[in-house]
Design a protein around this motif. Structure first.
Motif, PDB file in Angstrom:
ATOM      1  N   THR A   6     -62.312  -2.977  54.345  1.00  0.00           N
ATOM      2  CA  THR A   6     -63.320  -2.967  55.401  1.00  0.00           C
ATOM      3  C   THR A   6     -63.207  -4.209  56.275  1.00  0.00           C
ATOM      4  N   ASP A   7     -63.748  -4.095  57.449  1.00  0.00           N
ATOM      5  CA  ASP A   7     -63.813  -5.223  58.384  1.00  0.00           C
ATOM      6  C   ASP A   7     -64.897  -6.175  57.892  1.00  0.00           C
ATOM      7  N   ALA A   8     -64.581  -7.457  57.807  1.00  0.00           N
ATOM      8  CA  ALA A   8     -65.519  -8.446  57.263  1.00  0.00           C
ATOM      9  C   ALA A   8     -66.757  -8.602  58.134  1.00  0.00           C
ATOM     10  N   THR A   9     -66.646  -8.401  59.438  1.00  0.00           N
ATOM     11  CA  THR A   9     -67.790  -8.614  60.326  1.00  0.00           C
ATOM     12  C   THR A   9     -68.654  -7.370  60.471  1.00  0.00           C
ATOM     13  N   THR A  10     -68.037  -6.204  60.595  1.00  0.00           N
ATOM     14  CA  THR A  10     -68.821  -4.981  60.828  1.00  0.00           C
ATOM     15  C   THR A  10     -69.072  -4.186  59.551  1.00  0.00           C
ATOM     16  N   GLY A  11     -68.234  -4.365  58.545  1.00  0.00           N
ATOM     17  CA  GLY A  11     -68.373  -3.593  57.319  1.00  0.00           C
ATOM     18  C   GLY A  11     -67.788  -2.204  57.407  1.00  0.00           C
ATOM     19  N   ALA A  12     -67.203  -1.866  58.571  1.00  0.00           N
ATOM     20  CA  ALA A  12     -66.615  -0.532  58.754  1.00  0.00           C
ATOM     21  C   ALA A  12     -65.265  -0.453  58.043  1.00  0.00           C
ATOM     22  N   ARG A  13     -64.912   0.754  57.593  1.00  0.00           N
ATOM     23  CA  ARG A  13     -63.620   0.953  56.946  1.00  0.00           C
ATOM     24  C   ARG A  13     -62.507   0.707  57.943  1.00  0.00           C
ATOM     25  N   ARG A  14     -61.529  -0.096  57.530  1.00  0.00           N
ATOM     26  CA  ARG A  14     -60.399  -0.372  58.414  1.00  0.00           C
ATOM     27  C   ARG A  14     -59.346   0.714  58.292  1.00  0.00           C
ATOM     28  N   TRP A  15     -59.065   1.114  57.066  1.00  0.00           N
ATOM     29  CA  TRP A  15     -58.082   2.166  56.832  1.00  0.00           C
ATOM     30  C   TRP A  15     -58.762   3.252  56.018  1.00  0.00           C
ATOM     31  N   GLY A  16     -59.042   4.350  56.644  1.00  0.00           N
ATOM     32  CA  GLY A  16     -59.743   5.427  55.969  1.00  0.00           C
ATOM     33  C   GLY A  16     -58.898   6.164  54.961  1.00  0.00           C
ATOM     34  N   THR A  17     -57.589   5.939  55.005  1.00  0.00           N
ATOM     35  CA  THR A  17     -56.707   6.667  54.084  1.00  0.00           C
ATOM     36  C   THR A  17     -56.187   5.797  52.957  1.00  0.00           C
ATOM     37  N   LEU A  18     -56.785   4.616  52.750  1.00  0.00           N
ATOM     38  CA  LEU A  18     -56.276   3.683  51.753  1.00  0.00           C
ATOM     39  C   LEU A  18     -57.416   3.144  50.894  1.00  0.00           C
ATOM     40  N   ILE A  19     -57.198   3.121  49.593  1.00  0.00           N
ATOM     41  CA  ILE A  19     -58.173   2.588  48.643  1.00  0.00           C
ATOM     42  C   ILE A  19     -57.457   1.579  47.754  1.00  0.00           C
ATOM     43  N   ARG A  20     -58.131   0.487  47.486  1.00  0.00           N
ATOM     44  CA  ARG A  20     -57.616  -0.500  46.529  1.00  0.00           C
ATOM     45  C   ARG A  20     -58.182  -0.170  45.157  1.00  0.00           C
ATOM     46  N   ALA A  21     -57.299  -0.030  44.177  1.00  0.00           N
ATOM     47  CA  ALA A  21     -57.715   0.304  42.809  1.00  0.00           C
ATOM     48  C   ALA A  21     -57.345  -0.849  41.884  1.00  0.00           C
ATOM     49  N   GLU A  22     -58.337  -1.345  41.158  1.00  0.00           N
ATOM     50  CA  GLU A  22     -58.112  -2.374  40.143  1.00  0.00           C
ATOM     51  C   GLU A  22     -58.287  -1.721  38.784  1.00  0.00           C
ATOM     52  N   ILE A  23     -57.307  -1.889  37.924  1.00  0.00           N
ATOM     53  CA  ILE A  23     -57.326  -1.292  36.592  1.00  0.00           C
ATOM     54  C   ILE A  23     -57.336  -2.429  35.581  1.00  0.00           C
ATOM     55  N   ARG A  24     -58.265  -2.361  34.644  1.00  0.00           N
ATOM     56  CA  ARG A  24     -58.341  -3.375  33.597  1.00  0.00           C
ATOM     57  C   ARG A  24     -58.291  -2.667  32.245  1.00  0.00           C
ATOM     58  N   VAL A  25     -57.384  -3.106  31.389  1.00  0.00           N
ATOM     59  CA  VAL A  25     -57.285  -2.586  30.025  1.00  0.00           C
ATOM     60  C   VAL A  25     -57.675  -3.724  29.092  1.00  0.00           C
ATOM     61  N   ILE A  26     -58.629  -3.453  28.196  1.00  0.00           N
ATOM     62  CA  ILE A  26     -59.154  -4.496  27.305  1.00  0.00           C
ATOM     63  C   ILE A  26     -58.945  -4.117  25.848  1.00  0.00           C
ATOM     64  N   TRP A  27     -58.986  -5.133  24.984  1.00  0.00           N
ATOM     65  CA  TRP A  27     -58.916  -4.947  23.536  1.00  0.00           C
ATOM     66  C   TRP A  27     -59.645  -6.107  22.869  1.00  0.00           C
ATOM     67  N   GLU A  28     -60.026  -5.898  21.606  1.00  0.00           N
ATOM     68  CA  GLU A  28     -60.676  -6.954  20.827  1.00  0.00           C
ATOM     69  C   GLU A  28     -59.610  -7.939  20.349  1.00  0.00           C
TER      70      GLU A  28
END
Length: 199
Positions: A139-161
């Protein structure tokens, strides 16, 4: 006679002090070897956990890319990312929330056993790894509007004890964030793009 005695070799044995000194040196050396083996075992276990968690995270990154094939333009009309299996979590659990991906039989489960294999309903395996995902839009930092409507950032976290016990995958992600000494974690970040081919 005294000269003959002087020429004979001494048949004297070890004294108690010499035996105690030798045992002391041996015990110090054995303690060092045992400590080294313990450190090696812990390091090998940590390396194995990191390698398995990396494989799980990479698998989830590929699953999300495949999931994006459902995010397309059927007949030239763009559909929404909510038509997908896992990317739809972006609307139900918006950034910065981390959530476990939905279990979909034969496609993917958020829990995995010690070998990194998904655990589905009815599987008696105990979970050793849990997966969390977090999605954000560019998103645009000033307006909050989506900059790229066809792109998503995905963060994946795998955890263990870290202590090696089975993990409770119902633990809230904020608890995991607050206790880094308890949980080991691997993070993978990727970008997922909408399928732009027409169907």
């Amino acid at each position: 006679m005294s000269a003959a005695r002087a020429r004979r070799p001494s048949s004297r044995g070890y004294t108690l002090i010499e035996v105690m000194a030798a045992l002391g040196v041996l015990s110090i050396g054995a303690t060092g070897v045992l400590a080294l083996q313990k450190a090696t075992l812990i390091s090998n276990t940590n390396a194995r956990n990191i390698a398995i968690a990396n494989n799980i995270a990479t698998t989830w990154a590929e699953r999300l890319r495949v999931d994006a094939l459902q995010w397309n333009d059927p007949g030239g009309v763009p559909d929404r990312d909510s038509d997908t299996d896992w990317l739809s979590l972006m609307t139900t659990a918006p950034f910065p929330a981390k959530v476990g991906p939905t279990l979909i039989p034969a496609l993917g489960a958020p829990n995995a056993d010690v070998f990194g294999t998904d655990i589905y309903a009815g599987d008696p395996s105990q979970p050793a790894f849990c997966t969390h995902v977090r999605f954000s839009q560019f998103t645009d930092a000033t307006t909050g509007a989506r900059r790229w409507g066809t792109l998503i950032r995905a963060e994946i976290r795998v955890i263990w004890e870290r202590n090696g016990n089975p993990i409770d995958c119902t633990v809230a992600p904020v608890v995991v964030d607050a206790e880094p000494e308890r949980f080991g974690a691997v993070y993978v970040t990727t970008a997922v793009r909408r399928n732009t081919s027409e169907q």
